[in-house]
Enzyme design. Structure first.
Site, short mmCIF file in Angstrom:
data_model
loop_
_atom_site.label_atom_id
_atom_site.label_comp_id
_atom_site.label_asym_id
_atom_site.label_seq_id
_atom_site.Cartn_x
_atom_site.Cartn_y
_atom_site.Cartn_z
N VAL A 1 -27.84 17.41 -12.17
CA VAL A 1 -28.09 18.39 -11.12
C VAL A 1 -29.57 18.64 -10.84
O VAL A 1 -29.90 19.31 -9.86
CB VAL A 1 -27.39 19.74 -11.42
CG1 VAL A 1 -25.89 19.56 -11.42
CG2 VAL A 1 -27.86 20.32 -12.73
N GLU A 2 -30.47 18.12 -11.65
CA GLU A 2 -31.88 18.36 -11.38
C GLU A 2 -32.71 17.34 -12.15
O GLU A 2 -32.67 17.29 -13.37
CB GLU A 2 -32.24 19.77 -11.83
CG GLU A 2 -33.58 20.23 -11.38
CD GLU A 2 -33.76 21.70 -11.70
OE1 GLU A 2 -33.50 22.53 -10.82
OE2 GLU A 2 -34.17 21.98 -12.84
#
Length: 134
Positions: A33-34
């Site tokens: 996610v990041e």
């Protein structure tokens, strides 16, 4: 091992091994996610940035984990699509995005946005579900 200008290690193999470890342990699909690489960008007179280092960063390691190791990776979100001011350093020269912003550390520039080379490359990665990654 290579490092960024800020001393962060650049370790695609480490990402691949981590994906394998998580997959082996939990057998659940993974979604990153990041993730991203902060780097100094130099643009031409039109604001275009050739950022091949971003293109080579981690996507190839993820593809290998999927195709060669059997990891189920449902998705990947890069650290911001547009250049931003990192909270850790407050430096505009440390850039993460696929879109360049004409602004410097002295708060000078037009704020004009322009696509970096990685913009169209990542657009193709998304459109082909990663099949374009060699």
């Amino acid at each position: 091992m290579k490092s960024s200008e800020w001393g962060w290690q650049i370790d695609p193999l480490g990402l691949r091994l981590t994906l394998n470890t998580i997959w082996d342990r939990y057998q659940k699909p993974i979604f990153i996610v990041e993730n991203g690489l902060g780097a100094v960008n130099t643009s031409d007179e039109n604001g275009y940035v050739v950022d091949d280092y971003r293109i080579d960063y981690y996507v190839k390691a993820m593809r290998e984990a999927i195709n060669e190791d059997g990891v189920i990776l449902w998705g990947y979100m890069a650290w911001g699509c547009i250049d931003l001011v990192p909270a850790g350093t407050g430096e505009m020269k440390k850039r993460y995005g696929f879109i360049y912003i004409n602004r410097d550390n002295e708060d000078k520039g037009t704020l004009k946005r322009s696509k970096k080379k990685s913009f169209d490359w990542y657009k193709e990665v998304i459109a082909t579900n990663g099949a374009s990654v060699k």
